[in-house]
Enzyme design. Structure first.
Site, PDB file in Angstrom:
ATOM      1  N   PHE A 169       0.885  -1.177   0.000  1.00 10.81           N
ATOM      2  CA  PHE A 169       0.000   0.000   0.000  1.00 10.81           C
ATOM      3  C   PHE A 169       0.917   1.219   0.000  1.00 10.81           C
ATOM      4  CE2 PHE A 169      -2.555   3.025   2.623  1.00 10.81           C
ATOM      5  CZ  PHE A 169      -3.819   2.909   2.056  1.00 10.81           C
ATOM      6  N   LEU A 180       0.981   5.028   0.042  1.00  7.50           N
ATOM      7  CA  LEU A 180       0.281   6.301   0.235  1.00  7.50           C
ATOM      8  C   LEU A 180       1.275   7.400   0.612  1.00  7.50           C
ATOM      9  CD1 LEU A 180      -2.532   7.732   0.535  1.00  7.50           C
ATOM     10  CD2 LEU A 180      -2.546   6.996   2.911  1.00  7.50           C
ATOM     11  N   PRO A 196       7.537  11.754   1.021  1.00  7.62           N
ATOM     12  CA  PRO A 196       8.425  12.506   1.909  1.00  7.62           C
ATOM     13  C   PRO A 196       7.743  13.734   2.518  1.00  7.62           C
ATOM     14  CG  PRO A 196       9.589  11.856  -0.083  1.00  7.62           C
ATOM     15  CD  PRO A 196       8.172  11.421  -0.278  1.00  7.62           C
ATOM     16  N   GLY A 238       2.628  12.612   4.839  1.00 12.12           N
ATOM     17  CA  GLY A 238       2.401  11.408   5.643  1.00 12.12           C
ATOM     18  C   GLY A 238       1.025  11.509   6.258  1.00 12.12           C
ATOM     19  N   ILE A 267       7.194   2.598   2.620  1.00 13.57           N
ATOM     20  CA  ILE A 267       6.307   1.610   2.020  1.00 13.57           C
ATOM     21  C   ILE A 267       6.690   0.208   2.503  1.00 13.57           C
ATOM     22  CG2 ILE A 267       5.343   0.724  -0.140  1.00 13.57           C
ATOM     23  CD1 ILE A 267       4.835   3.811   0.615  1.00 13.57           C
ATOM     24  N   GLN A 303      10.328  -3.525  32.591  1.00 15.02           N
ATOM     25  CA  GLN A 303      10.737  -3.151  33.953  1.00 15.02           C
ATOM     26  C   GLN A 303      10.733  -4.374  34.875  1.00 15.02           C
ATOM     27  OE1 GLN A 303      11.753  -0.145  34.083  1.00 15.02           O
ATOM     28  NE2 GLN A 303      12.206   0.137  36.250  1.00 15.02           N
ATOM     29  N   GLY A 326      17.251  -6.021  34.071  1.00 11.84           N
ATOM     30  CA  GLY A 326      18.279  -5.936  33.027  1.00 11.84           C
ATOM     31  C   GLY A 326      17.984  -6.840  31.833  1.00 11.84           C
ATOM     32  N   GLU A 373      -0.184   4.170   9.838  1.00 11.78           N
ATOM     33  CA  GLU A 373      -1.639   4.226   9.548  1.00 11.78           C
ATOM     34  C   GLU A 373      -2.331   5.312  10.370  1.00 11.78           C
ATOM     35  OE1 GLU A 373      -3.728   0.483   8.946  1.00 11.78           O
ATOM     36  OE2 GLU A 373      -1.822  -0.414   8.387  1.00 11.78           O
TER      37      GLU A 373
HETATM   38  N1  COS Z   1     -14.685   6.394   4.175  1.00 17.15           N
HETATM   39  C1  COS Z   1     -15.198   7.003   3.090  1.00 17.15           C
HETATM   40  N2  COS Z   1     -15.059   8.330   2.837  1.00 17.15           N
HETATM   41  C2  COS Z   1     -14.350   9.054   3.724  1.00 17.15           C
HETATM   42  C3  COS Z   1     -13.782   8.475   4.879  1.00 17.15           C
HETATM   43  C4  COS Z   1     -13.970   7.087   5.083  1.00 17.15           C
HETATM   44  N3  COS Z   1     -13.478   6.484   6.144  1.00 17.15           N
HETATM   45  N4  COS Z   1     -13.135   9.432   5.578  1.00 17.15           N
HETATM   46  C5  COS Z   1     -13.309  10.572   4.902  1.00 17.15           C
HETATM   47  N5  COS Z   1     -14.035  10.346   3.777  1.00 17.15           N
HETATM   48  C6  COS Z   1     -14.470  11.317   2.793  1.00 17.15           C
HETATM   49  C7  COS Z   1     -15.380  12.333   3.450  1.00 17.15           C
HETATM   50  O1  COS Z   1     -16.735  11.939   3.402  1.00 17.15           O
HETATM   51  C8  COS Z   1     -15.160  13.566   2.600  1.00 17.15           C
HETATM   52  O2  COS Z   1     -15.922  13.454   1.402  1.00 17.15           O
HETATM   53  P1  COS Z   1     -16.641  14.760   0.751  1.00 17.15           P
HETATM   54  O3  COS Z   1     -15.503  15.692   0.418  1.00 17.15           O
HETATM   55  O4  COS Z   1     -17.328  14.187  -0.433  1.00 17.15           O
HETATM   56  O5  COS Z   1     -17.530  15.290   1.828  1.00 17.15           O
HETATM   57  C9  COS Z   1     -13.689  13.460   2.215  1.00 17.15           C
HETATM   58  O6  COS Z   1     -13.334  12.072   2.342  1.00 17.15           O
HETATM   59  C10 COS Z   1     -12.799  14.283   3.124  1.00 17.15           C
HETATM   60  O7  COS Z   1     -13.065  13.900   4.454  1.00 17.15           O
HETATM   61  P2  COS Z   1     -12.626  14.786   5.705  1.00 17.15           P
HETATM   62  O8  COS Z   1     -12.902  16.241   5.389  1.00 17.15           O
HETATM   63  O9  COS Z   1     -13.227  14.192   6.925  1.00 17.15           O
HETATM   64  O10 COS Z   1     -11.081  14.551   5.715  1.00 17.15           O
HETATM   65  P3  COS Z   1     -10.017  15.335   6.526  1.00 17.15           P
HETATM   66  O11 COS Z   1      -9.332  16.301   5.636  1.00 17.15           O
HETATM   67  O12 COS Z   1     -10.618  15.885   7.768  1.00 17.15           O
HETATM   68  O13 COS Z   1      -9.023  14.174   6.884  1.00 17.15           O
HETATM   69  C11 COS Z   1      -7.152  13.327   8.040  1.00 17.15           C
HETATM   70  C12 COS Z   1      -7.799  14.504   7.359  1.00 17.15           C
HETATM   71  C13 COS Z   1      -6.063  13.844   8.936  1.00 17.15           C
HETATM   72  C14 COS Z   1      -8.173  12.603   8.882  1.00 17.15           C
HETATM   73  C15 COS Z   1      -6.649  12.350   6.983  1.00 17.15           C
HETATM   74  O14 COS Z   1      -5.828  13.056   6.085  1.00 17.15           O
HETATM   75  C16 COS Z   1      -5.878  11.194   7.595  1.00 17.15           C
HETATM   76  O15 COS Z   1      -6.468  10.198   8.031  1.00 17.15           O
HETATM   77  N6  COS Z   1      -4.532  11.297   7.610  1.00 17.15           N
HETATM   78  C17 COS Z   1      -3.676  10.248   8.111  1.00 17.15           C
HETATM   79  C18 COS Z   1      -3.320   9.384   6.981  1.00 17.15           C
HETATM   80  C19 COS Z   1      -2.488   8.243   7.403  1.00 17.15           C
HETATM   81  O16 COS Z   1      -2.971   7.383   8.088  1.00 17.15           O
HETATM   82  N7  COS Z   1      -1.217   8.257   6.957  1.00 17.15           N
HETATM   83  C20 COS Z   1      -0.338   7.224   7.262  1.00 17.15           C
HETATM   84  C21 COS Z   1       0.029   6.527   5.998  1.00 17.15           C
HETATM   85  S1  COS Z   1      -0.864   5.101   5.672  1.00 17.15           S
HETATM   86  S2  COS Z   1       0.303   3.711   6.361  1.00 17.15           S
END
Ligand code: COS
Length: 403
Positions: free
Chosen positions: A130, A132, A135, A138, A165, A343, A347, A370
């Protein structure tokens, strides 16, 4: 796993109990002989093959493609991760990545894409990943800079870097998120399945971490991918990522639970057997308090993880808040439990080759990947504030109807 009694809780069915008992017996018998910590690539390949051949990877694909349940059953995924993590961190990793690297395909792939990519992953012949993070993107997924531009009517070309990744370097395919449109932030993203041997895709760097597993930075340099490999509609990439994480974040909580249960089991045995000042370690009130704190926190985390999984399996379209609560609490809890176990070992707790030392290194990343705990808290607070605003608006509408 020492005790499976928590699977008698009402979140689970007999099917789950049977799965848990069989997997725990298999893991006790089979996992150790595949572990060679001097070669994590080989170890992970061997574990994926063994998990696939034994049928455990049927849990990561839907029944339409040889899986166990019609939809991905989150309680089964959680049980598997909890049991495998208790046994060995890399076994959990090998299982989990087959799920995360096919989750978007199971949820959003066309029939052709599912038929091509799911069976070899289920059988343990292919390794999934996966892709996503970048740099500069995240936690902030909307800041993704990798681009996918049209190349003729039926292909796109990917350009950019992906980093952190898991399975990078050993995967057979990657689910890659890239910017396809001109829409800003999270609106312009799409997801594609990219074969590892696609020309233009290379491993830029392997990343070494405290609990080693296959991990890499990938470079996409005019990497040509069929448009037919897109998952979901153009611009839906953010939703594809979030819907996948909704499922897999609960399972990270379950893995943390497995690591915590193992640390607790080790600490309990150690407390009962270690003699000092003419008594057992367990005779000291401070040890009893530490063990009791572990027991309380493990049960609390288990309830939250199983609640999230059960809610999704019961048909909730989204479990964003429940999954974030489960992940945040369980991973932070596991860090505390493992630390107490170290703890209690004194040691020996920081000595290579002692189980709690490995657990201490293994748990740390789960509080970050995640979605770090801080991100989970943002998600939880935003979700409850949205719900609050909705209730207020509904109340306001009722009041204005009456006047
Ligand atoms: N399922 C389906 N749709 C979803 C969803 C879900 N679980 N979560 C959000 N959406 C949709 C929302 O409905 C919204 O759609 P509309 O624009 O049509 O209304 C859109 O996605 C945006 O949602 P939202 O505004 O809630 O998103 P945010 O910008 O608030 O989300 C966070 C920001 C921080 C929550 C998000 O970027 C995040 O989870 N970041 C962390 C990512 C991560 O885990 N990174 C690690 C790498 S993966 S190993």
């Amino acid at each position: 796993m020492r005790s499976l009694s928590h699977f008698n809780w009402p979140f689970f069915t007999d099917r789950h109990r049977h799965f848990a008992a069989e997997l725990a017996a298999w893991a006790n018998r089979e996992v150790a002989r595949h572990i060679d910590l001097t070669d994590v690539d080989r170890t992970c390949r061997a574990l994926v093959r063994a998990l696939g051949e034994a049928g455990w990877l049927m849990a990561v694909v839907p029944a339409s493609h040889g899986g166990l349940s019609k939809n991905l059953d989150v309680r089964t995924l959680c049980s598997a991760r909890e049991i495998l993590a208790w046994n060995e961190g890399l076994a959990d990793f090998a299982f989990a990545m087959q799920g995360l690297g096919t989750g978007p395909i199971s949820l959003f792939g066309t029939e052709e894409v599912k038929a091509k990519y799911l069976p070899p992953v289920r059988e343990g012949r292919h390794i999934a990943a996966f892709a996503l993070s970048e740099p500069e993107a995240g936690s902030d997924v909307g800041a993704l800079a990798t681009t996918a531009t049209m190349d003729g009517p039926a292909h796109v070309r990917l350009n950019g870097l992906k980093t952190w990744i898991s399975n990078g370097g050993i995967a057979d395919h990657y689910v890659v998120f890239a910017r396809t449109g001109t829409a800003p932030g999270k609106k312009g993203l799409s997801a594609f399945v990219v074969d590892a041997d696609a020309p233009g895709l290379s491993v830029a760097d392997r990343i070494d971490v405290i609990a080693p597993h296959p991990l890499a930075t990938l470079r996409f340099d005019d990497c040509r991918v069929p448009l037919a490999n897109r998952l979901g509609a153009p611009g839906d990439g953010f939703k594809v990522a979030m819907a996948t994480l909704d499922i897999f974040r609960s399972t990270v909580g379950a893995a943390a639970l497995g690591l915590a249960r193992r640390a607790f089991d080790e600490a309990t045995t150690r407390s009962a057997t270690r003699k000092l000042f003419g008594a057992s370690l367990a005779d000291f009130q401070m040890t009893k308090a530490a063990l009791a704190d572990c027991a309380i926190e493990i049960d609390a985390a288990a309830l939250l993880v199983y609640r999230a999984a059960w809610t999704k399996d019961a048909g909730a379209p989204r479990i964003t808040r429940e999954a974030s609560i489960a992940k945040a609490f369980a991973t932070e809890m596991a860090q505390r439990v493992v630390d107490r176990a170290v703890q209690i070992f004194g040691g020996n707790g920081v000595r290579h080759g002692v189980k709690v030392e490995a657990l201490y290194r293994e748990i740390r990343a789960l509080r970050i990947y995640e979605g770090a705990t801080e991100v989970q808290k943002l998600i939880i607070a935003d979700d409850l504030l949205k719900a609050h605003a909705k209730t207020e608006a509904a109340g306001e509408a009722r009041r204005s109807e009456r006047t």
